[in-house]
Design an enzyme around this catalytic site. Structure first.
Site, PDB file in Angstrom:
ATOM      1  CG  ASP A 188      -6.066  -0.531   1.330  1.00  0.00           C
ATOM      2  OD1 ASP A 188      -6.736  -0.015   0.409  1.00  0.00           O
ATOM      3  OD2 ASP A 188      -5.634  -1.693   1.284  1.00  0.00           O
ATOM      4  CG  ASP A 235      -1.911  -1.089   1.268  1.00  0.00           C
ATOM      5  OD1 ASP A 235      -2.189  -1.665   0.197  1.00  0.00           O
ATOM      6  OD2 ASP A 235      -2.417  -1.387   2.369  1.00  0.00           O
ATOM      7  CG  ASP A 292      -3.018  -4.598  -1.584  1.00  0.00           C
ATOM      8  OD1 ASP A 292      -3.991  -4.792  -2.341  1.00  0.00           O
ATOM      9  OD2 ASP A 292      -3.090  -4.730  -0.358  1.00  0.00           O
ATOM     10  NE  ARG A 330     -10.657  -4.011  -3.507  1.00  0.00           N
ATOM     11  CZ  ARG A 330     -10.003  -4.861  -2.727  1.00  0.00           C
ATOM     12  NH1 ARG A 330      -8.979  -4.428  -2.002  1.00  0.00           N
ATOM     13  NH2 ARG A 330     -10.353  -6.130  -2.663  1.00  0.00           N
TER      14      ARG A 330
END
Length: 517
Positions: free
Chosen positions: A193, A160, A189, A242
């Site tokens: 997040d 991330d 990834d 996302r």
């Protein structure tokens, strides 16, 4: 209509490695720009980062950790100004009573009241992520975080760019450039997040590019204690999905520009709710809905533009909001905010989002303003103080590299052309469709450029007001100032250079955009 394909990989070269040991210098009179926080980060006591604390300059990850560990306590306010390239190799664990750091990641753990801000020639976190855990009142501003991997070498932060988890609250992520060079198959990834109790976050004026996953709020269907989060004036470009994914969380999403969302976009699920206002979606698929599950989320929509957006058919674990996008819930927010019209969002976001944009923001009425902040302002210019006017006098010696190059821009007025600025003819010119806009010169291979000459057409001298010269490859601001003429800056290798006019007394007329090595 176009159907977006799989993630198109745009390789981002790793930045040059910095020295293994950095510098942590006290800068007594400087402070980061902490004014202007908006959205949910203003709630729950607000978000001020390290305002009022000591300012320290750092050029390596180890120096960042050292600055944290040298504080009187874990809550002593501090502003860490970062310049240079931060890597896994120059980021070691540092111990102390006011920190809890780790090697190979920027670890903001069990701390509060911290600002990390890029300054000077810019801060690039290359293949190393920023991890916020059990912390509060954190600002991350004006930095680039790129190519952070969870597999391959080196690895950092679970892949991330920015990750928050475990009782985190009041975080402002502002004016950053977050990017990868692929998806999970390539070792990456997510870009941002939030999970395991992350609350009251604002994500504003960032660019998120070239990743399989933009970000999530809630890591599983049982991780339901996250949010609320505000997303505004961000650019999402070439992202598979996302943008964000919301599990049982509430998000306010307004004035963002979404380009090439290849599989799906905003994905409220498992009770997640999204208030989606005045965004611009372009060349994308399934930009809103509940996807990959039958645990439904909901949305309230108003004022959005869907430009060449395609929608899949509804079915099991696939619940797109379109093509006839309607609200199915109502969401109120506890703060005031101003909405740009969706039609101007691409221009406003293009001028403001990302690192190296001088922390410019929208006025809320489709124009750009520079917030008032304590000097010096963060910048990625080699000369961070804006020039009042460019150098005047004869054009630089040597070959005008613009002849034979290509040109493009943000808009063009009637009867004008981008190509007119590279034709060597002072009788032709380019104008934006209004009083502000951008014009670029581009090449098929990198050129070293150290000066440009902006020549106004006859009868329009003095029209151009403030401007920025931008390395369009990276988004870095090379120079800012006002008035046309010769503009010099640190020699830079690039494939595209952009001259952005941010104010003018009338309609600018650029006859020639000359470039010189």
């Amino acid at each position: 209509m176009r159907r977006p394909g799989a993630l198109r990989l745009l390789a981002v070269g790793a930045a040059a490695a910095a020295t293994a040991i950095g510098v942590a210098l006290v800068v007594p009179q400087a402070s980061a720009a902490t004014g202007g926080v908006t959205g949910y980060a203003t709630q729950n006591g607000g978000t001020t980062g390290g305002a009022g604390g000591q300012t320290v300059r750092a050029t390596t990850g180890t120096a960042i950790h050292t600055a944290l560990c040298n504080r009187a306590s874990s809550s002593t306010p501090i502003i860490i100004q970062v310049e240079g390239t931060i890597t896994v190799g120059n980021t070691a664990k540092v111990s102390g009573n006011s920190c809890n750091t780790a090697a190979g990641v920027i670890e903001l753990k069990q701390i509060s009241n911290v600002t990390i801000v890029g300054v000077g020639a810019g801060a690039v976190f290359d293949q190393i992520g920023i991890h916020i855990r059990e912390s509060s009142n954190i600002i991350i501003q004006n930095v680039t975080v790129q190519n952070v991997k969870k597999s391959g070498s080196p690895t950092s932060n679970g892949g991330d760019a920015i990750g928050m988890e475990s009782n985190v609250h009041n975080v402002w992520v502002d004016h950053n450039s977050l990017l990868a060079s692929g998806g999970e198959d390539q070792g990456y990834d997510s870009l941002i997040d939030m999970k395991a109790g992350t609350n009251y976050v604002t994500v504003s004026y960032n660019t998120l590019r070239n990743s399989g996953r933009g970000g999530l709020i809630g890591s599983s269907d049982s991780d339901t204690g996250n949010g609320p989060v505000t997303f505004h004036h961000n650019l999402y470009e070439n992202i598979d999905s996302r943008t964000p994914l919301l599990r049982a969380a509430t998000a306010h999403i307004y004035n963002n520009y979404y380009v090439s969302l290849n599989k799906s976009g905003i994905n409220p699920r498992d009770g997640g709710k999204a208030k989606v206002e005045n965004n611009y979606f372009k060349n994308s698929q399934d930009v809103l809905g509940t996807f990959y599950t039958d645990l439904m989320g909901s949305w309230q929509v108003a004022g959005n533009i869907f430009d060449n957006v395609t929608w899949t058919s509804p079915g099991t674990e696939n619940h797109p909001a379109g093509p006839n996008v309607q609200s199915n819930t109502s969401i109120s927010v506890p703060y005031s905010y101003s909405l740009d019209a969706a039609g101007c969002v691409p221009t406003i976001v293009g001028q403001t989002a990302g690192a190296g944009k001088g922390l410019q923001v929208s006025s809320g009425s489709c124009s750009v303003v520079t917030p008032t902040t304590t000097s010096p302002r963060p910048s990625t210019s080699a000369s961070p103080t804006p020039t009042k006017s460019p150098t005047t006098g004869p054009a630089p010696s040597g070959t005008n590299l613009s002849i034979g190059a290509g040109a493009d821009g943000s808009s063009k007025g009637g009867g004008t052309s981008y190509g007119n600025v590279i034709d060597g003819d002072m009788g032709t010119y380019w104008s934006p469709s209004g009083t502000t806009g951008s014009i670029s010169v581009k090449w098929g291979s990198a050129k070293t450029v150290r000066s440009i000459n902006i020549r106004e057409a006859s009868g329009s001298a003095g029209t151009i007001g403030s401007w920025q010269v931008v390395n369009a490859d990276t988004g870095a601001v090379l120079k800012s100032g006002s008035g046309a003429g010769v503009i010099s800056f640190t020699a830079t290798s690039l494939k595209k250079v952009t001259f952005t006019i941010t104010s003018a007394s009338g309609t600018p007329k650029v006859a020639e955009f000359e470039t010189y090595a």
